[in-house]
Write an enzyme that holds these catalytic residues in place. Structure first.
Site, PDB file in Angstrom:
ATOM      1  N   CYS A   1       1.055  -1.207   0.024  1.00 16.95           N
ATOM      2  CA  CYS A   1       0.055   0.091   0.064  1.00 16.95           C
ATOM      3  C   CYS A   1       0.820   1.168   0.093  1.00 16.95           C
ATOM      4  CB  CYS A   1      -0.960  -0.057   1.327  1.00 16.95           C
ATOM      5  SG  CYS A   1      -2.389   1.296   0.966  1.00 16.95           S
TER       6      CYS A   1
ATOM      7  N   HIS B   1      -3.489  -5.149  -0.072  1.00 15.95           N
ATOM      8  CA  HIS B   1      -2.778  -5.551   1.149  1.00 15.95           C
ATOM      9  C   HIS B   1      -3.155  -7.220   1.011  1.00 15.95           C
ATOM     10  CE1 HIS B   1      -2.547  -1.854   3.596  1.00 15.95           C
ATOM     11  NE2 HIS B   1      -3.259  -1.577   2.973  1.00 15.95           N
TER      12      HIS B   1
ATOM     13  N   GLU C   1      -1.823  -9.383   2.577  1.00 13.94           N
ATOM     14  CA  GLU C   1      -1.660 -10.025   3.831  1.00 13.94           C
ATOM     15  C   GLU C   1      -3.214 -10.343   4.728  1.00 13.94           C
ATOM     16  OE1 GLU C   1      -1.249  -5.849   4.830  1.00 13.94           O
ATOM     17  OE2 GLU C   1      -0.570  -7.293   3.250  1.00 13.94           O
TER      18      GLU C   1
END
Length: 529
Positions: free
Chosen positions: A376, A498, A500
């Protein structure tokens, strides 16, 4: 639908969320369909505008919901995709009730906590429980974590709603799990008084726990369990020890040994099937290698980056590589601190504090061929760093940071936005990857879906110049740049999204797999010199 309500006593931060997720894992291993709801008693509508240094990570769901980090644990432990309705806050509940009052839905009645607020809470819980999960199927069991601690003023309406639900449902359709602290004194003895007082408070609200999970630094002895059982009227078999463990994924294993699944299945009238050990095998894999990753952060609180920490762990396990994290303050670290790490990661964030330090770290990674992963803000700063030091624009910056040449600009649809809550580009977006690029190789396909949380993008006016100078934009969403990489670098990858937020122990995120693999290779190469 069967409900398992999890409450907490004595103090916050005991691990109710991990306990809730672990109970769900025990049941999922037995073949049951499980969903989860997190109740947050704060007045915010959602977690999106909350200071991460105070509240921890803001987790983003597929539908764009900005929620408490516990929902991230639910998704990682249970391999399910939750939605915004699975996070119930006081703000949401009161907003819904007030909107109904303004419409006249209550037919002139005086609107009160009971029954109107408690009815709304019950409606929110049941609606979330019945929301379809993976594959379009409805869950059989709904876990409900009540945030805060028993006795908090903020939690009272929610606990009253739970009491009402408990009275309306059949005995085998709802159980209450109470997580409490069992501290160890200087003599090494477990103290049960905090648990006794916590259960007493719960009983005063009309709730009797069916199961007590005692959090402690050491295994709770049989004698201590007997004492807790005697003072709380909880059967001895239902007093569960949950000692500290070095890895959260070991907690379901420990609770399995304690017989928690047996008790839950018995109370809910479920068949206690033989558990599938596949998940346990994945989270128990031994490490044969180690790598050190520097995370250059600006918040200084590890819980802000919990999804990143877990994603590195997921990838590390898949590659038998233990990932050690070296936390570096973006404002105070020295570039020399980067010399002996195996990779550098720049996470997301907002505001200009610490930005120059992060850019310095990115430059070091690029020039010294050190594996780099940007997320990001880490993607946007990678573009800025390249524009400054390769393209030759010394004042290149982001519109977010102030004056200069804005190679990163605000999204057009964000220009007129005045409210901060829930107004960013949020949630799932379809992304096209270029064939033959590193990122396409990591994903094994050219069409992916990932989650976002940002207001800025690469300024379209500079895309051509950046590409001409050698930066490869290997992923796009429409005309927006989503991924950049450098082909002449061992591993240099940055994503606007993102990754994750979609990683789990059994499905590690591809960018993290590539990054940890590169760190592992970099370590072995440096050691052989």
């Amino acid at each position: 639908m069967k409900y398992i309500v999890v409450t907490g006593g004595v103090m916050s931060g005991l691990g109710k969320g991990i306990t809730t997720a672990s109970i769900g894992r025990l049941l999922k291993n037995r073949g049951y369909r499980v969903t989860a709801v997190k109740i947050d008693p704060y007045l915010n509508i959602d977690a999106g505008t909350m200071n991460p240094a105070q509240h921890g990570e803001v987790f983003v769901l597929s539908d764009g919901g900005e929620v408490d980090l516990d929902l991230g644990n639910y998704e990682r432990f249970l391999n399910i995709n939750l939605k915004s309705i699975h996070n119930i806050t006081t703000g949401k509940v009161y907003r819904n009730v007030i909107e109904k009052e303004r419409r006249g839905d209550f037919l002139g009645a005086t609107v009160q906590i009971i029954p109107h607020i408690t009815d709304e809470i019950r409606h929110c819980i049941s609606r979330a429980a019945e929301e379809e999960i993976n594959g379009g199927r409805v869950a059989e069991i709904c876990l409900v974590e009540v945030g805060g601690t028993v006795g908090d003023i903020e939690s009272m309406p929610f606990l009253e709603a739970v009491r009402q639900m408990h009275g309306d449902l059949a005995p085998q359709d709802m159980i209450l799990v109470h997580v409490t602290l069992v501290p160890v004194d200087t003599m090494g003895d477990h103290k049960t008084k905090p648990t006794q007082h916590s259960v007493k408070t719960l009983r005063e609200l009309g709730l009797q726990p069916d199961i007590i999970v005692g959090r402690s630094s050491e295994v709770i002895s049989p004698q201590t369990k007997k004492k807790i059982s005697a003072f709380t009227d909880v059967p001895l078999k239902a007093v569960i020890s949950a000692k500290d463990v070095p890895d959260i994924y070991q907690i379901p294993v420990e609770l399995e040994k304690e017989g928690l699944a047996d008790v839950v299945c018995s109370y809910l009238g479920l068949d206690n099937r033989e558990p599938d050990p596949a998940w346990y095998r994945v989270v128990s894999q031994e490490y044969t290698n180690r790598a050190t990753v520097a995370i250059v952060s600006k918040y200084g609180i590890e819980d802000v980056y919990i999804s990143i920490k877990e994603s590195l762990k997921h990838a590390g396990r898949a590659l038998s590589t233990e990932v050690n994290i070296r936390w570096l303050d973006a404002e105070t670290f020295d570039v020399k601190d980067l010399a002996d790490v195996d990779g550098i990661l720049i996470p997301g964030g907002f505001g200009k504090r610490g930005i120059e330090g992060k850019i310095q770290a990115i430059q070091y990674a690029r020039e010294n061929k050190k594996p780099y992963l940007g997320l990001c803000l880490g993607f946007q700063l990678a573009v800025i760093e390249y524009a400054r030091h390769v393209l030759g624009i010394p004042d290149a910056t982001s519109e977010e940071m102030g004056e200069g040449t804005h190679v990163i600009a605000i999204l057009p649809e964000q220009e007129e936005v005045s409210d901060l809550g829930g107004t960013m580009r949020l949630g799932d977006c379809d992304i096209a990857l270029k064939e033959g690029t590193m990122v396409a190789g990591l994903y094994g396909r050219t069409a992916i879906v990932e989650r976002h949380r940002h207001r800025y993008e690469v300024n379209p006016e500079f895309i051509g110049d950046l590409e001409g100078a050698g930066l490869v934009f290997s992923g796009t969403c429409g005309g927006r740049m989503e991924v950049c990489e450098l082909p002449d670098h061992p591993f240099y990858l940055a994503t606007q999204f993102h990754p994750e937020f979609k990683s789990s122990p059994t499905h590690p995120s591809p960018p993290y797999i590539g990054f940890v693999e590169a760190c592992k290779k970099n370590k072995s190469t440096s050691e052989s010199r």
